[in-house]
Scaffold this active site. Structure first.
Site, PDB file in Angstrom:
ATOM      1  CG  ASP A 161     -17.821 -41.630 -16.909  1.00  0.00           C
ATOM      2  OD1 ASP A 161     -17.530 -42.625 -17.596  1.00  0.00           O
ATOM      3  OD2 ASP A 161     -17.201 -40.559 -16.992  1.00  0.00           O
ATOM      4  CE  LYS A 201     -20.978 -40.986 -30.849  1.00  0.00           C
ATOM      5  NZ  LYS A 201     -21.018 -40.925 -29.380  1.00  0.00           N
ATOM      6  CB  SER A 228     -16.584 -46.508 -10.497  1.00  0.00           C
ATOM      7  OG  SER A 228     -16.483 -45.685  -9.363  1.00  0.00           O
ATOM      8  CG  ASN A 262     -16.352 -46.918 -19.015  1.00  0.00           C
ATOM      9  OD1 ASN A 262     -15.306 -47.119 -19.647  1.00  0.00           O
ATOM     10  ND2 ASN A 262     -16.606 -45.748 -18.448  1.00  0.00           N
ATOM     11  CG  HIS A 289     -14.969 -42.743 -14.570  1.00  0.00           C
ATOM     12  ND1 HIS A 289     -14.598 -41.992 -15.664  1.00  0.00           N
ATOM     13  CD2 HIS A 289     -15.144 -41.869 -13.556  1.00  0.00           C
ATOM     14  CE1 HIS A 289     -14.561 -40.712 -15.320  1.00  0.00           C
ATOM     15  NE2 HIS A 289     -14.882 -40.621 -14.043  1.00  0.00           N
ATOM     16  N   GLY A 291      -3.744 -48.742 -23.462  1.00  0.00           N
ATOM     17  CA  GLY A 291      -4.216 -50.128 -23.424  1.00  0.00           C
ATOM     18  C   GLY A 291      -3.655 -50.967 -22.294  1.00  0.00           C
ATOM     19  CB  SER A 292      -2.047 -50.277 -19.002  1.00  0.00           C
ATOM     20  OG  SER A 292      -2.980 -49.473 -18.323  1.00  0.00           O
ATOM     21  CG  ASN A 293      -7.354 -50.739 -17.387  1.00  0.00           C
ATOM     22  OD1 ASN A 293      -7.557 -51.299 -16.310  1.00  0.00           O
ATOM     23  ND2 ASN A 293      -7.015 -49.457 -17.468  1.00  0.00           N
ATOM     24  CG  MET A 315     -10.225 -41.633 -24.650  1.00  0.00           C
ATOM     25  SD  MET A 315     -10.435 -41.692 -22.855  1.00  0.00           S
ATOM     26  CE  MET A 315     -10.370 -39.943 -22.510  1.00  0.00           C
ATOM     27  NE  ARG A 316     -13.971 -41.642 -30.950  1.00  0.00           N
ATOM     28  CZ  ARG A 316     -13.940 -40.387 -31.409  1.00  0.00           C
ATOM     29  NH1 ARG A 316     -15.046 -39.689 -31.532  1.00  0.00           N
ATOM     30  NH2 ARG A 316     -12.811 -39.856 -31.794  1.00  0.00           N
ATOM     31  CB  ILE A 317     -20.581 -40.707 -25.305  1.00  0.00           C
ATOM     32  CG1 ILE A 317     -19.830 -39.765 -24.369  1.00  0.00           C
ATOM     33  CG2 ILE A 317     -21.956 -41.106 -24.783  1.00  0.00           C
ATOM     34  CD1 ILE A 317     -20.673 -39.049 -23.372  1.00  0.00           C
ATOM     35  CG  LEU A 318     -20.514 -47.060 -26.109  1.00  0.00           C
ATOM     36  CD1 LEU A 318     -20.905 -48.475 -25.698  1.00  0.00           C
ATOM     37  CD2 LEU A 318     -19.514 -47.106 -27.250  1.00  0.00           C
TER      38      LEU A 318
END
Ligand code: GRF
Length: 192
Positions: free
Chosen positions: A145, A65, A136, A107, A109, A12-14, A90-93
């Site tokens: 991505d 999901k 990006s 997002n 990346h 969670g640094s971002n 770390m999951r695809i929506l």
């Protein structure tokens, strides 16, 4: 006051950099909610420290999901966020999230897309001896991505740098570029 929801899975640094930018008024909005798919993530401790509401869940506690994203959408709908920010999620929506909030989800990346999509992008760039490494920020679509790129920043490498050095520079860029880009997107939305 505009509202942002952040999704994270780990450190969670971002998330922290974005929160700091809201406090410093670089971003004219507040982070109103953290969504976290890993109850052991350090990001959850950060949310508690910042006084930010957090919804932490284990995907395995849901049948599918669609089920856990339905729960997330319900929580997001209570806020009606201006922007949804994936920061190390770390999951695809799935379509449940995209149908509800598509066009409002971004997002970050750690590669210069379209190169090195997916897991361990920095490792992929080092292994392929890429001359530049970077970051990006892009809109999120159903791919991994693959959405429209909003901002990129990178630096030249010559193979002499350690992985730790590269990771450190990538994070430095992320912690500046993500808040700046969020600020820009929210301003743009206001001026339309
Ligand atoms: C960042 O490098 C981001 O680019 C990637 O996951 C990492 C998350 O780091 N998607 P943190 O949890 O924000 O420290």
């Amino acid at each position: 006051m505009k509202q942002i929801a952040v999704f994270a899975s780990g450190n969670g640094s971002n998330f922290a950099a974005i929160h700091a930018a809201t406090i410093n008024k670089v971003i004219d909005a507040e982070v109103a909610l953290l969504i976290c798919d890993n109850p052991d993530a350090y990001a959850i401790h950060r949310a508690a420290e910042f006084g930010i509401e957090c919804f932490a869940f284990k995907p395995k506690m849901f049948a599918s999901k669609v089920d856990y994203e339905t729960e997330i959408v319900a929580r997001l709908n209570q806020l009606d966020p201006d922007l949804i920010v994936l920061a190390g999620y770390m999951r695809i929506l799935g379509h449940t999230m995209l149908d509800a909030f598509g066009g409002r989800i971004i997002n970050i990346h750690p590669s210069l897309l379209p190169d090195f999509k997916g897991k361990d992008a920095i490792g992929q760039a080092i292994a392929s001896k890429a001359p530049r490494i970077g970051v990006s920020i892009h809109y999120v679509d159903e791919g991994m991505d693959t959405g429209t790129i909003i901002a990129q920043s990178g630096f030249a490498v010559d193979g002499s740098e350690s992985r730790a050095e590269i990771e450190c520079r990538v994070h430095e860029i992320e912690h500046q570029l993500y808040p700046q880009t969020i600020a820009m997107l929210l301003e743009k939305e206001t001026s339309v």
